[in-house]
Design a protein around this motif. Structure first.
Motif, PDB file in Angstrom:
ATOM      1  N   UNK A 118      37.602  42.242  47.518  1.00 26.96           N
ATOM      2  CA  UNK A 118      38.423  41.469  48.439  1.00 26.96           C
ATOM      3  C   UNK A 118      37.833  40.091  48.685  1.00 26.96           C
ATOM      4  N   UNK A 119      36.540  40.022  48.896  1.00 28.78           N
ATOM      5  CA  UNK A 119      35.900  38.739  49.186  1.00 28.78           C
ATOM      6  C   UNK A 119      35.989  37.796  47.999  1.00 28.78           C
ATOM      7  N   UNK A 120      35.744  38.315  46.805  1.00 27.85           N
ATOM      8  CA  UNK A 120      35.818  37.466  45.622  1.00 27.85           C
ATOM      9  C   UNK A 120      37.226  36.911  45.429  1.00 27.85           C
ATOM     10  N   UNK A 128      42.273  38.074  39.963  1.00 27.84           N
ATOM     11  CA  UNK A 128      42.098  39.524  39.854  1.00 27.84           C
ATOM     12  C   UNK A 128      41.541  39.900  38.492  1.00 27.84           C
ATOM     13  N   UNK A 129      41.954  39.197  37.452  1.00 27.55           N
ATOM     14  CA  UNK A 129      41.440  39.487  36.107  1.00 27.55           C
ATOM     15  C   UNK A 129      39.949  39.238  36.029  1.00 27.55           C
ATOM     16  N   UNK A 130      39.485  38.129  36.593  1.00 24.99           N
ATOM     17  CA  UNK A 130      38.053  37.825  36.555  1.00 24.99           C
ATOM     18  C   UNK A 130      37.241  38.887  37.287  1.00 24.99           C
ATOM     19  N   UNK A 131      37.740  39.355  38.416  1.00 25.80           N
ATOM     20  CA  UNK A 131      37.029  40.388  39.162  1.00 25.80           C
ATOM     21  C   UNK A 131      37.038  41.702  38.382  1.00 25.80           C
ATOM     22  N   UNK A 132      38.181  42.029  37.779  1.00 25.12           N
ATOM     23  CA  UNK A 132      38.272  43.255  36.978  1.00 25.12           C
ATOM     24  C   UNK A 132      37.288  43.215  35.816  1.00 25.12           C
ATOM     25  N   UNK A 133      37.161  42.061  35.178  1.00 28.46           N
ATOM     26  CA  UNK A 133      36.201  41.924  34.076  1.00 28.46           C
ATOM     27  C   UNK A 133      34.775  42.152  34.558  1.00 28.46           C
ATOM     28  N   UNK A 135      33.827  44.031  36.946  1.00 28.18           N
ATOM     29  CA  UNK A 135      33.640  45.439  37.281  1.00 28.18           C
ATOM     30  C   UNK A 135      33.960  46.390  36.130  1.00 28.18           C
ATOM     31  N   UNK A 136      34.362  45.845  34.991  1.00 27.46           N
ATOM     32  CA  UNK A 136      34.658  46.648  33.805  1.00 27.46           C
ATOM     33  C   UNK A 136      35.782  47.645  34.062  1.00 27.46           C
ATOM     34  N   UNK A 137      36.826  47.207  34.804  1.00 26.11           N
ATOM     35  CA  UNK A 137      37.977  48.076  35.056  1.00 26.11           C
ATOM     36  C   UNK A 137      39.249  47.318  34.690  1.00 26.11           C
ATOM     37  N   UNK A 138      40.372  48.043  34.468  1.00 26.38           N
ATOM     38  CA  UNK A 138      41.641  47.354  34.167  1.00 26.38           C
ATOM     39  C   UNK A 138      42.086  46.462  35.317  1.00 26.38           C
ATOM     40  N   UNK A 139      42.803  45.403  34.990  1.00 27.79           N
ATOM     41  CA  UNK A 139      43.266  44.465  36.017  1.00 27.79           C
ATOM     42  C   UNK A 139      44.150  45.160  37.050  1.00 27.79           C
ATOM     43  N   UNK A 140      45.016  46.087  36.600  1.00 32.38           N
ATOM     44  CA  UNK A 140      45.902  46.788  37.530  1.00 32.38           C
ATOM     45  C   UNK A 140      45.104  47.617  38.535  1.00 32.38           C
ATOM     46  N   UNK A 141      44.031  48.236  38.074  1.00 31.51           N
ATOM     47  CA  UNK A 141      43.174  49.024  38.975  1.00 31.51           C
ATOM     48  C   UNK A 141      42.554  48.133  40.035  1.00 31.51           C
ATOM     49  N   UNK A 142      42.076  46.969  39.623  1.00 34.17           N
ATOM     50  CA  UNK A 142      41.461  46.065  40.584  1.00 34.17           C
ATOM     51  C   UNK A 142      42.490  45.522  41.566  1.00 34.17           C
ATOM     52  N   UNK A 143      43.705  45.238  41.089  1.00 35.12           N
ATOM     53  CA  UNK A 143      44.760  44.743  41.981  1.00 35.12           C
ATOM     54  C   UNK A 143      45.059  45.767  43.069  1.00 35.12           C
ATOM     55  N   UNK A 144      45.098  47.040  42.702  1.00 34.10           N
ATOM     56  CA  UNK A 144      45.334  48.099  43.694  1.00 34.10           C
ATOM     57  C   UNK A 144      44.190  48.174  44.689  1.00 34.10           C
ATOM     58  N   UNK A 145      42.966  48.025  44.211  1.00 31.37           N
ATOM     59  CA  UNK A 145      41.792  48.101  45.084  1.00 31.37           C
ATOM     60  C   UNK A 145      41.831  46.980  46.113  1.00 31.37           C
TER      61      UNK A 145
END
Length: 387
Positions: A118-120, A128-133, A135-145
């Motif tokens: 959230x902070x990032x 969201x893509x940069x954060x997902x990268x 954390x090594x998770x799909x972008x959709x997963x990070x968007x939900x988080x």
């Protein structure tokens, strides 16, 4: 977007953390404050406005957007009473709420991973893509988080800051994203970490500050005039910022002397050993491996194990490095690049060519992608010459 428009948008977006913080202090919940600020930014882009005082303008417009939303939600009375007691925007524009906001986003009601994401996104401005990268998770997963974290904060009062370790991790990721060259966030991360170092008597904070300074000191030497990536071993060390290196070394030495070792201090010690070497050949790789051993014991991170394999390859030879690499999950980012480098070192140009090509395909920024593609082509030529 024209250059003047781009400059105006940049000036406004740079005020986002402080303005969100001000709206939260006035009584807005975090998610509503972020939505209001984003709406204000959209208005600026649509109208082409370039206010003389970007922060004051953003506070005024975002607060009005927030009030409009409050009225439409039927929650007018309690919040408008709070508004009546607040100073005008011009009275608080000099305040710096950035670090305070980082702590609020690390709220105890959120898990560490959700708070960081959230902070990032909301404060650091990463996509969201940069954060997902990261954390090594799909972008959709990070968007939900991120969405769940924002919803969680709608129902809590932001009067209990989170812990420093979460904030440190956010600043570390923010610096790394800025250092990659995609976003200019490194200087802001250093500024906030300096503030945190002054507030907290904690060697890991100093370790992170030292690590940032030692990496930032090499920044000017990392790219050629044409924008090509220059690996550490090939950098012109006369372009390194010696004053920044001296400060970083002094800070990490002082932190280590307190005998409360943590991951940031260990990483800073590794960076200091690189900075101390007058040239690549004189790098103390044996001691670097020892520090990576400490890091593995502290974190057991696959990324740390990957970097350790490189150091082992330098200290004990490429075959030893490949043996260390065999224990690292091939799915770890840059695994293919390390494999390619070590295979190139032992003269296996077939494997190196293919691994560099694979690494280039999965690289997350253009400069790194181009560098790896060139390395693949070089190994392909060497392969032909050897036949």
């Amino acid at each position: 977007m024209t250059e003047p428009d781009r400059a105006g948008a940049t000036a406004l977006s740079g005020q986002v953390p402080a303005v969100i913080g001000i709206l939260v202090r006035r009584g807005a919940d975090f998610a509503s404050a972020e939505d209001a600020v984003q709406s204000a930014l959209v208005r600026a882009l649509e109208t082409g406005e370039r206010p003389r005082d970007p922060k004051a303008w953003l506070i005024t417009v975002a607060w009005r957007k927030f009030l409009d939303q409050v009225r439409s939600d039927g929650s007018r009375s309690a919040r408008e009473e709070s508004v009546a007691r607040e100073p005008e925007p011009g009275d608080i524009t000099g305040a710096d709420d950035s670090l305070w906001l980082y702590f609020l986003c690390a709220h105890p009601s959120l898990t560490s991973s959700s708070a960081i994401a959230l902070t990032l996104r909301a404060v650091g401005g990463l996509t969201t893509r940069q954060i997902a990268d990261a954390y090594l998770v799909p972008e959709a997963t990070m968007a939900q988080r991120i969405s769940r974290a924002k919803q969680r904060l709608r129902s809590v009062r932001l009067d209990q800051p989170g812990d420093a370790s979460t904030v440190l991790h956010v600043l570390y990721l923010l610096f790394n994203e800025g250092y990659s060259g995609e976003l200019d966030l490194a200087a802001e991360a250093i500024r906030l970490t300096r503030q945190l170092s002054e507030l907290l008597d904690e060697p890991e904070v100093d370790g992170l500050l030292a690590l940032m300074l030692l990496h930032q000191a090499r920044r000017e030497a990392r790219m050629s005039a044409s924008g090509a990536l220059i690996p550490l071993a090939e950098q012109d060390r006369s372009r390194w910022d010696t004053a920044m290196i001296a400060e970083g070394v002094e800070i990490v030495q002082s932190a280590l002397a307190r005998d409360r070792l943590g991951p940031y201090q260990a990483q800073a010690a590794i960076a200091a050993l690189h900075a101390d070497a007058p040239n690549a050949d004189e790098t103390d790789w044996v001691q670097i491996v020892e520090w990576y051993d400490e890091l593995v014991a502290l974190t057991d991170s696959p990324v740390v194990r990957l970097n350790r394999a490189v150091a082992v390859g330098e200290a004990d030879g490429a075959p030893a490095g490949l043996a260390a690499l065999a224990d690292v999950d091939p799915g770890v980012p840059r695994h293919a690049a390390v494999s390619a480098y070590l295979h190139e070192r032992i003269g296996d140009f077939d494997t190196a060519t293919n691994e560099y090509a694979l690494a280039a395909r999965v690289a997350t920024n253009e400069a790194e992608r181009d560098h790896l593609a060139r390395k693949s082509a070089q190994c392909a030529r060497k392969r032909i010459q050897d036949r």
